[in-house]
Every structure is written in C-alpha cells, then in structure tokens.
Write a protein that holds these residues in place. Structure first.
Motif, short mmCIF file in Angstrom:
data_model
loop_
_atom_site.label_atom_id
_atom_site.label_comp_id
_atom_site.label_asym_id
_atom_site.label_seq_id
_atom_site.Cartn_x
_atom_site.Cartn_y
_atom_site.Cartn_z
N TRP A 157 -7.88 9.05 3.09
CA TRP A 157 -6.66 9.09 2.29
C TRP A 157 -6.35 7.71 1.73
CZ3 TRP A 157 -3.26 5.73 4.52
CH2 TRP A 157 -3.36 5.54 5.90
N ARG A 158 -5.48 7.72 0.73
CA ARG A 158 -4.98 6.50 0.08
C ARG A 158 -3.48 6.66 -0.09
NH1 ARG A 158 -4.33 5.84 -5.81
NH2 ARG A 158 -3.88 3.66 -6.21
N HIS A 159 -2.73 5.62 0.24
CA HIS A 159 -1.28 5.62 0.05
C HIS A 159 -0.94 4.38 -0.76
CE1 HIS A 159 2.89 6.47 0.94
NE2 HIS A 159 3.05 5.21 1.30
N TRP A 160 -0.01 4.50 -1.70
CA TRP A 160 0.32 3.35 -2.55
C TRP A 160 1.80 3.39 -2.95
CZ3 TRP A 160 -1.92 7.78 -4.07
CH2 TRP A 160 -1.37 8.45 -5.15
N GLY A 161 2.26 2.23 -3.39
CA GLY A 161 3.63 2.10 -3.87
C GLY A 161 3.82 0.73 -4.48
N ALA A 162 4.93 0.55 -5.15
CA ALA A 162 5.26 -0.73 -5.77
C ALA A 162 6.01 -1.61 -4.77
CB ALA A 162 6.10 -0.53 -7.02
N PHE A 163 5.67 -2.88 -4.74
CA PHE A 163 6.35 -3.85 -3.87
C PHE A 163 7.65 -4.24 -4.56
CE2 PHE A 163 5.93 -8.35 -1.85
CZ PHE A 163 6.98 -8.07 -0.98
N GLU A 164 8.73 -3.51 -4.26
CA GLU A 164 10.01 -3.69 -4.94
C GLU A 164 11.15 -4.13 -4.03
OE1 GLU A 164 10.58 0.10 -6.84
OE2 GLU A 164 9.26 -0.45 -8.50
N GLY A 165 10.90 -4.27 -2.75
CA GLY A 165 11.95 -4.70 -1.84
C GLY A 165 11.48 -5.85 -0.97
N GLU A 166 12.40 -6.68 -0.54
CA GLU A 166 12.06 -7.82 0.30
C GLU A 166 11.41 -7.36 1.60
OE1 GLU A 166 14.43 -11.15 2.88
OE2 GLU A 166 15.23 -10.66 0.90
N TYR A 167 10.40 -8.10 2.06
CA TYR A 167 9.73 -7.80 3.32
C TYR A 167 9.70 -9.05 4.17
CZ TYR A 167 6.27 -6.54 6.78
OH TYR A 167 5.64 -6.32 7.97
N HIS A 168 10.49 -9.12 5.23
CA HIS A 168 10.54 -10.25 6.16
C HIS A 168 10.63 -11.60 5.42
CE1 HIS A 168 9.93 -8.08 9.93
NE2 HIS A 168 9.21 -7.23 9.19
N GLU A 215 -1.52 -0.92 -1.88
CA GLU A 215 -2.15 0.31 -1.42
C GLU A 215 -2.84 0.09 -0.09
OE1 GLU A 215 -5.00 1.60 -4.32
OE2 GLU A 215 -6.04 -0.30 -4.34
N MET A 216 -3.04 1.19 0.61
CA MET A 216 -3.78 1.15 1.86
C MET A 216 -4.65 2.39 1.94
SD MET A 216 -0.63 1.94 4.49
CE MET A 216 -1.57 1.81 5.96
N PHE A 217 -5.73 2.27 2.67
CA PHE A 217 -6.69 3.35 2.83
C PHE A 217 -6.87 3.64 4.30
CE2 PHE A 217 -7.60 1.12 -1.06
CZ PHE A 217 -7.85 2.14 -1.97
N GLY A 218 -7.20 4.85 4.63
CA GLY A 218 -7.42 5.20 6.02
C GLY A 218 -8.19 6.49 6.17
N ILE A 219 -8.43 6.83 7.42
CA ILE A 219 -9.09 8.07 7.79
C ILE A 219 -8.23 8.73 8.85
CG2 ILE A 219 -11.10 9.05 8.97
CD1 ILE A 219 -12.80 6.90 7.69
N SER A 220 -8.10 10.04 8.77
CA SER A 220 -7.35 10.80 9.77
C SER A 220 -8.23 11.91 10.34
CB SER A 220 -6.09 11.41 9.17
OG SER A 220 -5.21 10.39 8.75
N VAL A 221 -8.00 12.21 11.61
CA VAL A 221 -8.69 13.29 12.30
C VAL A 221 -7.62 14.25 12.80
CG1 VAL A 221 -10.23 13.91 14.20
CG2 VAL A 221 -10.55 11.73 13.00
N ALA A 222 -7.70 15.50 12.37
CA ALA A 222 -6.71 16.51 12.74
C ALA A 222 -7.39 17.64 13.51
CB ALA A 222 -6.02 17.07 11.50
#
Length: 72
Positions: free
Chosen positions: A12-23, A33-40
């Motif tokens: 899978w791939r998840h993405w979004g815009a960096f629009e808010g302050e982070y730490h 974006e980030m990528f990963g694998i899931s096992v269900a």
C-alpha cells in the motif's frame, strides 16, 4: 494483492500534503508519502480477523522533520 485468502498480503501507499506544524517543524505544502506491506488473516466468509502492518516510520517522519526524526 500478493497472496490469496485466508492470509492476504498486500502493498500500500498513503500520502498527503504537509500542511500542519509537526513538533515545531513548519509545513511547506509538499506531498509526503509512505509505503508499506500488510498481512491480513480472513475467516472462511472473508471477514477480517487480524491485520499486521509493516512500514518504516523514519522514512515518513524524516520528511516532516528535514532529516532523521530520531536525531531531533
């Protein structure tokens, strides 16, 4: 999907815009974006019984902090 039921593996791939302050790091509007694998694990009637996600959070968080988030 990489494997059939009852144990399904998928990428899978998840993405979004960096629009808010982070730490304390100010947003710049870039796409993060980030990528990963899931096992269900599924039941005989294909209901979700269990799911495990695998991804590298440092790859994702590093884009929000301008480097390795462990050092910040």
């Amino acid at each position: 999907m990489l494997s059939p039921p009852p144990v399904v593996t998928f990428k899978w791939r998840h993405w979004g815009a960096f629009e808010g302050e982070y730490h304390g790091h100010q947003p710049d509007g870039t796409t993060v974006e980030m990528f990963g694998i899931s096992v269900a694990k599924l039941s005989d009637d294909l209901k979700l019984l269990e799911v495990e996600h695998y991804y590298d959070p440092n790859q994702f968080l590093g884009k929000l902090t301008g480097g390795c988030p462990v050092t910040h």
